[in-house]
Motif scaffolding. Sequence first.
Motif, short mmCIF file in Angstrom:
data_model
loop_
_atom_site.label_atom_id
_atom_site.label_comp_id
_atom_site.label_asym_id
_atom_site.label_seq_id
_atom_site.Cartn_x
_atom_site.Cartn_y
_atom_site.Cartn_z
N MET A 50 37.49 40.47 57.49
CA MET A 50 38.57 40.08 56.57
C MET A 50 38.90 41.25 55.66
O MET A 50 38.02 41.95 55.19
CB MET A 50 38.10 38.88 55.75
N VAL A 51 40.18 41.43 55.43
CA VAL A 51 40.60 42.53 54.55
C VAL A 51 40.34 42.13 53.11
O VAL A 51 40.74 41.04 52.69
CB VAL A 51 42.10 42.82 54.74
N PRO A 52 39.62 42.94 52.32
CA PRO A 52 39.34 42.56 50.93
C PRO A 52 40.61 42.60 50.07
O PRO A 52 41.57 43.30 50.41
CB PRO A 52 38.35 43.63 50.47
N ILE A 53 40.58 41.84 48.97
CA ILE A 53 41.78 41.73 48.13
C ILE A 53 42.14 43.09 47.52
O ILE A 53 43.32 43.39 47.32
CB ILE A 53 41.58 40.67 47.03
N SER A 54 41.11 43.93 47.31
CA SER A 54 41.41 45.22 46.68
C SER A 54 42.38 46.04 47.52
O SER A 54 43.23 46.76 46.99
CB SER A 54 40.12 45.98 46.43
N ALA A 55 42.29 45.90 48.85
CA ALA A 55 43.20 46.65 49.72
C ALA A 55 44.65 46.27 49.43
O ALA A 55 45.53 47.14 49.28
CB ALA A 55 42.86 46.39 51.18
N TYR A 56 44.89 44.96 49.33
CA TYR A 56 46.26 44.50 49.04
C TYR A 56 46.73 44.99 47.68
O TYR A 56 47.88 45.37 47.50
CB TYR A 56 46.33 42.97 49.08
N LEU A 57 45.79 44.93 46.72
CA LEU A 57 46.18 45.33 45.36
C LEU A 57 46.49 46.82 45.30
O LEU A 57 47.45 47.24 44.64
CB LEU A 57 45.06 45.00 44.37
N ILE A 58 45.70 47.61 46.05
CA ILE A 58 45.99 49.05 46.05
C ILE A 58 47.35 49.30 46.68
O ILE A 58 48.16 50.08 46.17
CB ILE A 58 44.87 49.82 46.80
N LEU A 59 47.63 48.59 47.77
CA LEU A 59 48.94 48.74 48.41
C LEU A 59 50.05 48.37 47.43
O LEU A 59 51.06 49.08 47.29
CB LEU A 59 49.01 47.87 49.66
N ASN A 92 55.42 40.91 43.93
CA ASN A 92 55.29 39.76 44.82
C ASN A 92 54.05 39.86 45.69
O ASN A 92 53.32 38.89 45.88
CB ASN A 92 56.52 39.68 45.74
N MET A 93 53.85 41.06 46.19
CA MET A 93 52.69 41.31 47.05
C MET A 93 51.40 41.01 46.29
O MET A 93 50.50 40.33 46.82
CB MET A 93 52.74 42.79 47.43
N ALA A 94 51.31 41.49 45.05
CA ALA A 94 50.11 41.25 44.25
C ALA A 94 49.94 39.75 44.01
O ALA A 94 48.82 39.22 44.12
CB ALA A 94 50.21 42.00 42.92
N LEU A 95 51.05 39.05 43.73
CA LEU A 95 50.97 37.61 43.48
C LEU A 95 50.43 36.89 44.71
O LEU A 95 49.54 36.03 44.61
CB LEU A 95 52.36 37.07 43.13
N VAL A 96 50.97 37.23 45.87
CA VAL A 96 50.53 36.54 47.08
C VAL A 96 49.07 36.85 47.37
O VAL A 96 48.28 35.96 47.73
CB VAL A 96 51.42 36.93 48.27
N ALA A 97 48.68 38.13 47.17
CA ALA A 97 47.30 38.50 47.44
C ALA A 97 46.34 37.73 46.55
O ALA A 97 45.35 37.15 47.02
CB ALA A 97 47.13 40.00 47.23
N PHE A 98 46.66 37.67 45.26
CA PHE A 98 45.81 36.92 44.32
C PHE A 98 45.76 35.45 44.72
O PHE A 98 44.71 34.81 44.69
CB PHE A 98 46.35 37.05 42.90
N SER A 99 46.91 34.93 45.04
CA SER A 99 47.03 33.52 45.34
C SER A 99 46.15 33.16 46.54
O SER A 99 45.46 32.15 46.54
CB SER A 99 48.49 33.24 45.65
N ARG A 100 46.18 34.03 47.54
CA ARG A 100 45.39 33.81 48.75
C ARG A 100 43.90 33.93 48.43
O ARG A 100 43.09 33.10 48.86
CB ARG A 100 45.80 34.87 49.77
N ALA A 101 43.54 34.94 47.62
CA ALA A 101 42.14 35.15 47.32
C ALA A 101 41.58 34.01 46.48
O ALA A 101 40.42 33.64 46.63
CB ALA A 101 41.96 36.48 46.59
N LEU A 102 42.42 33.47 45.56
CA LEU A 102 41.93 32.42 44.67
C LEU A 102 42.12 31.04 45.26
O LEU A 102 41.75 30.04 44.66
CB LEU A 102 42.69 32.48 43.33
N ASN A 103 42.76 30.99 46.45
CA ASN A 103 43.02 29.70 47.08
C ASN A 103 43.90 28.79 46.24
O ASN A 103 43.63 27.62 46.08
CB ASN A 103 41.72 28.99 47.39
N LEU A 104 44.96 29.37 45.67
CA LEU A 104 45.88 28.60 44.84
C LEU A 104 47.27 28.69 45.44
O LEU A 104 47.62 29.69 46.07
CB LEU A 104 45.95 29.20 43.43
#
Lengths: 484, 100
Positions: free
Chosen positions: B1-10, B43-55
Amino acid sequence: MVDYVSSLSIDFSLIYPEITLLLGASLILLSVFSRQLGALAPGIGVVTLVLALGFTAAQWGDQKAGFAGMVTCDDFGTMFKGIFTVASFLTLLIAHRYMKVRGIDKPEFYALILVSTVGMMVMANSTDLIVMFLGLEIMSIPLYVMAGFNRRSLESNESAIKYFIMGAFASAFLLMGIAFIFGAAETTNLRRIAADFSYIAGHFGVYLYAGIALIVVGFGFKVAAVPFHSWVPDVYQGAPTPVTAFFSVAPKAAGFAAMLRIFVYGMAGADALTELFWILAVLTMSVGNILALRQDNVKRMLAYSSISHAGYIIIALVVGGSDAVSAAIFYLVAYTLFNLGAFAIVTHLECRSGCKSDLPELSGLAGTNPYLSVALGLFMFALAGFPPTVGFFAKFYLFAAAVKAGFVSLVVIAVLNSFVSVYYYLRVVKACFFDSPSAKPLTPIRMVPSILIVVIVTAVGTLGLGFFPQRLLELSQAAIFAFL
Amino acid sequence: MVPISAYLILAAVLFGIGSVGVLVSRNMIIMFMSVELMLNAANMALVAFSRALNLMDGHVIVFLVLTIAAAEAAVGLALIVALFRNRESVDIDRFNLMKW
């Protein structure tokens, strides 16, 4: 205690003023299709704003939350709603004549003012970062159009484009900040963030503080804090003058409403913010004042002056607490009055053809228009903070709150800044009263009732509240957050 | 699984490219595109957080942001068109009637 955050009750009584304004704006937009109906637009605007003010006044004292805890009706928000409504009302009166003279009297303008006011109200009343962001956009998008409303004028085009690019840039920062805070707090609700602040800061401090920094940058652009102020002078100078009047007052008040709500209500636990705002306040008031010293255009001078006033209000964010919040509200009410008054007179003078509101054009105004010059002088004294105008008490309460909280050096800097600002405000008074009229005599100016009303209302407010500040002080002290 | 930090860096990289684009570019259209890029980074950061937090919250917020971006695009492009009619140029260096 009711759990407002999880309750999905929809209570429309919380947003009656917003609904009224939206209906009024829609009515105006419908009237665009017929020329006769289009002429009614200013009237519809005035009636709508009076109704909205009535609904706002009826909300005074209510403490309710609704829409899943996203909207909170408290006296803080209600007070700001009152400020926005009055500011739009006065702007509408100022604008009517100017738009006619410049040949841009379109009904859409009045609809845009109303929609923008709705956005400000949403900002002041929301306790959720996303709703606040939506309010900010509802406010800003009409403002971009209003800045470019004179679409044949290159200055107006330029002003709109610069405002648009800078505004959108700032919104992106704000949204990124909200995303990070969402990541840290698992919610965008300020009430929840405030409740769990120390836990969030302890466990997800990096995301939280990154988010806070981005939000400060975003709002810094919106309220024109230095170093995010570079767009202000150009936008203010190029936009149609009544629009500039509106810009300098209402969006700024809305920005501060949102900032006070976020940083004093939601994130009071963030210690690092005090130093950050300290630096921001000192930079904003000093740079604004120093750059204002060498401006020869009255509009541009007032633009820099509005930057420095924003700096004074940031003191309230440094201090925090209910004293500072009520002082900030007092300051914003007072500033709305005398700044709109000054702009009403500038607009009136600009109704002559070829007038660019440069300082030399004012010379000898006292000879031709004595009453107008006295009023302009009064507003300048109020802006500079002389007693017995309300400008003095606005500064006094703000600085007193800061001294009480122990920020003496900040107040010393602010007072020194006020002294500096006296120079450029009095230059206007000097031009009116003591300079000999320029070689090219100005055409005499006939006063129109709508602008006259604004000048009288603001002048009476500036002087009256200066002699009796007690009533306004009581109101602004009552206007604190409701911690529901 | 790709860690959330990768999405946040992107997301941070996209945001950085966007903000540099706004500050450096001289072409109005490119500045405007850069702002859109910044919004989409958020938007990307929002979706990444949302997925990681299961919200679900973040996913919904993205739709609101898309709507706002569309409204901003409509107004912004209209302003650029109005300006182009008067100036026949979208080069920001030529908009210097008032000094910066």
